[in-house]
Scaffold this motif. Structure first.
Motif, PDB file in Angstrom:
ATOM      1  N   LEU A  23      53.697  -9.280  24.787  1.00  0.00           N
ATOM      2  CA  LEU A  23      53.257 -10.671  24.700  1.00  0.00           C
ATOM      3  C   LEU A  23      54.382 -11.642  24.311  1.00  0.00           C
ATOM      4  CD1 LEU A  23      51.025 -12.745  24.928  1.00  0.00           C
ATOM      5  CD2 LEU A  23      50.345 -12.208  22.582  1.00  0.00           C
ATOM      6  N   ASN A  58      56.450 -12.093  27.347  1.00  0.00           N
ATOM      7  CA  ASN A  58      55.709 -12.841  28.372  1.00  0.00           C
ATOM      8  C   ASN A  58      55.784 -14.340  28.107  1.00  0.00           C
ATOM      9  OD1 ASN A  58      54.962 -10.474  29.653  1.00  0.00           O
ATOM     10  ND2 ASN A  58      52.935 -10.393  28.724  1.00  0.00           N
ATOM     11  N   LEU A  59      55.719 -14.712  26.833  1.00  0.00           N
ATOM     12  CA  LEU A  59      55.797 -16.128  26.470  1.00  0.00           C
ATOM     13  C   LEU A  59      57.235 -16.629  26.533  1.00  0.00           C
ATOM     14  CD1 LEU A  59      53.313 -16.171  23.449  1.00  0.00           C
ATOM     15  CD2 LEU A  59      52.894 -16.958  25.788  1.00  0.00           C
ATOM     16  N   LEU A  81      58.564 -17.922  29.849  1.00  0.00           N
ATOM     17  CA  LEU A  81      57.930 -19.121  30.426  1.00  0.00           C
ATOM     18  C   LEU A  81      58.949 -20.132  30.966  1.00  0.00           C
ATOM     19  CD1 LEU A  81      54.865 -20.994  28.965  1.00  0.00           C
ATOM     20  CD2 LEU A  81      56.821 -22.245  29.838  1.00  0.00           C
ATOM     21  N   ALA A  97      52.399 -12.743  34.190  1.00  0.00           N
ATOM     22  CA  ALA A  97      52.966 -13.885  33.469  1.00  0.00           C
ATOM     23  C   ALA A  97      54.094 -14.522  34.278  1.00  0.00           C
ATOM     24  CB  ALA A  97      53.485 -13.433  32.103  1.00  0.00           C
ATOM     25  N   TRP A 118      54.029 -18.383  35.504  1.00  0.00           N
ATOM     26  CA  TRP A 118      55.047 -19.372  35.123  1.00  0.00           C
ATOM     27  C   TRP A 118      55.779 -19.908  36.356  1.00  0.00           C
ATOM     28  CZ3 TRP A 118      52.234 -19.408  31.459  1.00  0.00           C
ATOM     29  CH2 TRP A 118      52.173 -18.522  30.401  1.00  0.00           C
TER      30      TRP A 118
END
Length: 216
Positions: free
Chosen positions: A2, A5-6, A9, A128, A132
């Motif tokens: 996670l 994944n962020l 972005l 993800a 994005w």
């Protein structure tokens, strides 16, 4: 996965917007992430195509950049060689830098539960990345040039976070230093194959030092 994944972005948004601003259609830009699924290779390819470099330069550069995935596959081969193709195929596709960073545990990929874990982790990054990219495509159509916002620093930040824990001996440290300094020099002299040459110099230096350490 996670946090990664962020963290990716801004990288994905940059990739999508950069493709649009360099003449890609929205469909082409999204398909690039869906089918190629290699952030660094995608960004380099987009920039090289925008500069109208030769096809040979484009192929060689993206091949060298993506060749590290061959090393990733060889690295986890012993853990996967006895698994059926239905597991090896999808995991090979999802084996990004981020997933590989989680592959060093001695029990990784051992047992069905850990195989499912690897697939879910890899698939989450795939979803993800494409999400994005889609945001970047939309932003590239309606917002001004996003390349001036410094989003490309996300690339450096992620790779630094992945590489630093792997520097556990002198040969690896020297390889990183040689690659970095070589790239700075090649960038200064505007050498077209600078990225490829810097990577090869770093790997060669690291290999020679490691060989010398193993013999001593």
């Amino acid at each position: 996965m996670l946090p990664l994944n962020l963290a990716v972005l801004p990288w994905g948004i940059l990739c999508g917007s950069l493709a649009i601003q360099n003449g890609f259609s929205a469909l082409e830009a999204q398909l690039m992430s869906l089918l190629v699924f290699a952030g660094s290779a995608q960004l380099v390819a987009i920039e090289l195509m925008a500069k109208d470099v030769s096809f040979v330069t484009l192929v060689i550069t993206t091949f060298i950049i993506s060749a590290r995935h061959l090393l990733y596959g060889l690295s986890i081969r012993k853990k996967m060689i006895d698994k059926p193709l239905k597991w090896r195929g999808p995991i090979a596709f999802f084996l990004t830098d981020e997933l590989f960073a989680f592959s060093h545990h001695h029990r990784a990929y051992q047992g069905k539960l850990r195989l499912v874990y690897a697939l879910v982790a890899g698939a989450s990054f795939y979803l993800a990345w494409n999400l994005w990219t889609f945001f970047g495509i939309v932003a590239g159509q309606y917002l001004p040039d996003l390349t001036n916002l410094g989003l490309d620093f996300a690339i450096a930040a992620i790779f630094i976070a992945l590489v630093i824990p792997g520097i556990t001996n002198t040969s690896t440290l020297v390889a990183c230093i040689v690659s970095g300094l070589s790239m700075l020099y090649f960038k200064t002299v505007e050498f077209e194959f600078g990225l490829v040459a810097a990577a090869l110099l770093g790997m060669t230096t690291g290999y020679l030092l490691q060989t010398k350490e193993d013999k001593s």
